[in-house]
Each structure stands twice: as structure tokens, then as C-alpha cells.
Write a protein that holds these residues in place. Structure first.
Motif, mmCIF file in Angstrom:
data_model
loop_
_atom_site.group_PDB
_atom_site.id
_atom_site.type_symbol
_atom_site.label_atom_id
_atom_site.label_comp_id
_atom_site.label_asym_id
_atom_site.label_seq_id
_atom_site.Cartn_x
_atom_site.Cartn_y
_atom_site.Cartn_z
ATOM 1 N N GLY A 16 0.820 -1.214 0.000
ATOM 2 C CA GLY A 16 0.000 0.000 0.000
ATOM 3 C C GLY A 16 0.849 1.257 0.000
ATOM 4 N N LEU A 17 1.932 1.240 0.785
ATOM 5 C CA LEU A 17 2.841 2.377 0.820
ATOM 6 C C LEU A 17 3.518 2.567 -0.537
ATOM 7 C CD1 LEU A 17 4.247 4.639 2.377
ATOM 8 C CD2 LEU A 17 5.935 2.938 3.137
ATOM 9 N N ALA A 18 3.919 1.468 -1.158
ATOM 10 C CA ALA A 18 4.548 1.553 -2.482
ATOM 11 C C ALA A 18 3.589 2.181 -3.488
ATOM 12 C CB ALA A 18 4.983 0.169 -2.952
ATOM 13 N N HIS A 19 2.315 1.824 -3.390
ATOM 14 C CA HIS A 19 1.319 2.396 -4.298
ATOM 15 C C HIS A 19 1.166 3.900 -4.050
ATOM 16 C CE1 HIS A 19 -2.166 2.711 -6.837
ATOM 17 N NE2 HIS A 19 -2.812 3.300 -5.843
ATOM 18 N N GLU A 20 1.092 4.292 -2.784
ATOM 19 C CA GLU A 20 0.967 5.713 -2.453
ATOM 20 C C GLU A 20 2.185 6.500 -2.935
ATOM 21 O OE1 GLU A 20 -0.829 7.014 1.375
ATOM 22 O OE2 GLU A 20 -0.661 4.864 1.821
ATOM 23 N N ILE A 21 3.368 5.929 -2.764
ATOM 24 C CA ILE A 21 4.593 6.578 -3.224
ATOM 25 C C ILE A 21 4.551 6.763 -4.735
ATOM 26 C CG2 ILE A 21 7.077 6.222 -3.557
ATOM 27 C CD1 ILE A 21 7.097 4.962 -0.740
ATOM 28 N N THR A 22 4.121 5.733 -5.441
ATOM 29 C CA THR A 22 4.036 5.809 -6.904
ATOM 30 C C THR A 22 3.063 6.888 -7.339
ATOM 31 O OG1 THR A 22 4.546 3.456 -7.068
ATOM 32 C CG2 THR A 22 3.532 4.481 -8.986
ATOM 33 N N ILE A 37 8.456 13.246 -0.863
ATOM 34 C CA ILE A 37 7.400 12.239 -0.764
ATOM 35 C C ILE A 37 7.102 11.946 0.698
ATOM 36 C CG2 ILE A 37 6.889 9.792 -1.133
ATOM 37 C CD1 ILE A 37 8.069 10.121 -3.927
ATOM 38 N N HIS A 38 8.143 11.841 1.520
ATOM 39 C CA HIS A 38 7.954 11.621 2.952
ATOM 40 C C HIS A 38 7.151 12.778 3.554
ATOM 41 C CE1 HIS A 38 9.316 12.070 7.202
ATOM 42 N NE2 HIS A 38 8.869 10.819 7.222
ATOM 43 N N ALA A 39 7.513 14.001 3.219
ATOM 44 C CA ALA A 39 6.808 15.176 3.747
ATOM 45 C C ALA A 39 5.353 15.191 3.290
ATOM 46 C CB ALA A 39 7.522 16.455 3.304
ATOM 47 N N GLU A 40 5.109 14.822 2.062
ATOM 48 C CA GLU A 40 3.737 14.809 1.536
ATOM 49 C C GLU A 40 2.903 13.728 2.225
ATOM 50 O OE1 GLU A 40 0.585 16.179 -0.835
ATOM 51 O OE2 GLU A 40 2.520 17.050 -0.362
ATOM 52 N N LEU A 41 3.480 12.564 2.447
ATOM 53 C CA LEU A 41 2.758 11.511 3.160
ATOM 54 C C LEU A 41 2.410 11.961 4.573
ATOM 55 C CD1 LEU A 41 4.794 8.396 1.992
ATOM 56 C CD2 LEU A 41 2.380 8.834 1.504
ATOM 57 N N ARG A 43 2.049 15.073 5.575
ATOM 58 C CA ARG A 43 1.037 16.121 5.448
ATOM 59 C C ARG A 43 -0.344 15.523 5.246
ATOM 60 N NH1 ARG A 43 -1.929 18.924 2.144
ATOM 61 N NH2 ARG A 43 -1.351 17.810 0.282
ATOM 62 N N LEU A 44 -0.415 14.393 4.562
ATOM 63 C CA LEU A 44 -1.687 13.716 4.317
ATOM 64 C C LEU A 44 -2.150 12.889 5.516
ATOM 65 C CD1 LEU A 44 -1.025 12.554 0.651
ATOM 66 C CD2 LEU A 44 -2.578 14.367 1.402
ATOM 67 N N GLY A 45 -1.339 12.905 6.580
ATOM 68 C CA GLY A 45 -1.735 12.207 7.798
ATOM 69 C C GLY A 45 -1.230 10.785 7.908
ATOM 70 N N ARG A 46 -0.401 10.359 6.987
ATOM 71 C CA ARG A 46 0.149 9.002 7.021
ATOM 72 C C ARG A 46 1.403 9.002 7.886
ATOM 73 N NH1 ARG A 46 0.376 4.333 3.329
ATOM 74 N NH2 ARG A 46 1.166 2.800 4.783
ATOM 75 N N ARG A 47 1.410 8.212 8.943
ATOM 76 C CA ARG A 47 2.573 8.151 9.836
ATOM 77 C C ARG A 47 3.584 7.171 9.260
ATOM 78 N NH1 ARG A 47 1.125 7.348 15.882
ATOM 79 N NH2 ARG A 47 3.367 7.658 15.927
ATOM 80 N N VAL A 48 4.613 7.716 8.665
ATOM 81 C CA VAL A 48 5.645 6.887 8.038
ATOM 82 C C VAL A 48 7.023 7.362 8.469
ATOM 83 C CG1 VAL A 48 4.315 6.211 6.003
ATOM 84 C CG2 VAL A 48 5.616 8.317 5.970
ATOM 85 N N ASN A 49 7.929 6.454 8.466
ATOM 86 C CA ASN A 49 9.313 6.714 8.803
ATOM 87 C C ASN A 49 10.063 7.058 7.520
ATOM 88 O OD1 ASN A 49 12.120 6.084 9.214
ATOM 89 N ND2 ASN A 49 11.527 5.036 11.094
ATOM 90 N N LEU A 50 10.949 8.024 7.581
ATOM 91 C CA LEU A 50 11.723 8.399 6.396
ATOM 92 C C LEU A 50 12.479 7.198 5.841
ATOM 93 C CD1 LEU A 50 12.821 10.485 4.410
ATOM 94 C CD2 LEU A 50 14.581 11.043 6.080
ATOM 95 N N THR A 59 13.264 -0.686 -3.019
ATOM 96 C CA THR A 59 12.838 -2.045 -3.344
ATOM 97 C C THR A 59 11.693 -2.090 -4.342
ATOM 98 O OG1 THR A 59 11.386 -2.103 -1.421
ATOM 99 C CG2 THR A 59 13.588 -2.992 -1.144
ATOM 100 N N ALA A 60 10.637 -1.331 -4.101
ATOM 101 C CA ALA A 60 9.436 -1.449 -4.917
ATOM 102 C C ALA A 60 9.416 -0.494 -6.103
ATOM 103 C CB ALA A 60 8.206 -1.215 -4.055
ATOM 104 N N ALA A 61 9.994 0.652 -5.948
ATOM 105 C CA ALA A 61 9.875 1.680 -6.979
ATOM 106 C C ALA A 61 11.250 2.255 -7.290
ATOM 107 C CB ALA A 61 8.935 2.764 -6.491
ATOM 108 N N VAL A 62 12.158 1.399 -7.674
ATOM 109 C CA VAL A 62 13.557 1.782 -7.818
ATOM 110 C C VAL A 62 13.744 3.014 -8.689
ATOM 111 C CG1 VAL A 62 15.794 1.021 -8.678
ATOM 112 C CG2 VAL A 62 14.328 -0.574 -7.460
ATOM 113 N N SER A 63 13.085 3.051 -9.828
ATOM 114 C CA SER A 63 13.320 4.163 -10.746
ATOM 115 C C SER A 63 12.491 5.382 -10.412
ATOM 116 C CB SER A 63 13.011 3.717 -12.172
ATOM 117 O OG SER A 63 11.641 3.397 -12.269
ATOM 118 N N LEU A 64 11.613 5.282 -9.409
ATOM 119 C CA LEU A 64 10.708 6.398 -9.147
ATOM 120 C C LEU A 64 11.329 7.530 -8.355
ATOM 121 C CD1 LEU A 64 7.365 4.609 -8.343
ATOM 122 C CD2 LEU A 64 8.126 5.608 -10.472
#
Length: 69
Positions: A16-22, A37-41, A43-50, A59-64
Motif C-alpha cells: 500500500g505504501l509503495a502504491h501511495e509513493i508511486t 514524498i515523505h513530507a507529503e505523506l 502532510r496527508l496524515g500518514r505516519r511513516v518513517n523516512l 525495493t518497490a519503486a527503484v526508478s521512481l
């Protein structure tokens, strides 16, 4: 097997996180790197670690994501 359900839940969360990042990366016209991307997540209220975002980009979105700092 023990812990299999927890592993599946963690994998689903990572997917799910990989999809949101994409989505965020494409919405930024492929200009956002890991820090933005970390800052935007956040801001959207998603608690994620840098490091989690960075790892997911590797791993999931190497070229992104540009691995800015």
C-alpha cells in the motif's frame, strides 16, 4: 506456521505504501524525491518513517525516487 499472518499484514502495508509513493511521484510529474514524498505523506496524515519511504523506493519503486540526501 507462526507469524505468517503478521508477515502478510506487513507485506500488504508495504504494498500500500509503495502504491501511495508511486501515485505521489507521478502526480509530481516525477520530480519529487524521497524527502518530498515523505513530507507529503506526513502532510496527508500518514505516519511513516523516512527510512521506510527510502527503503520502499529502493525495493518497490527503484526508478521512481531520487534519493535526495
Amino acid at each position: 506456521m507462526r507469524g505468517q499472518g503478521a508477515r502478510r499484514a506487513r507485506q500488504a502495508a508495504d504494498d500500500g505504501l509503495a502504491h501511495e509513493i508511486t501515485v505521489l511521484h507521478l502526480a509530481s510529474r516525477k520530480t519529487y524525491g524521497v524527502l518530498r514524498i515523505h513530507a507529503e505523506l506526513r502532510r496527508l496524515g500518514r505516519r511513516v518513517n523516512l527510512n521506510g519511504v527510502r527503503s520502499n523506493c529502493l525495493t518497490a519503486a527503484v526508478s521512481l525516487c531520487q534519493l535526495d540526501a
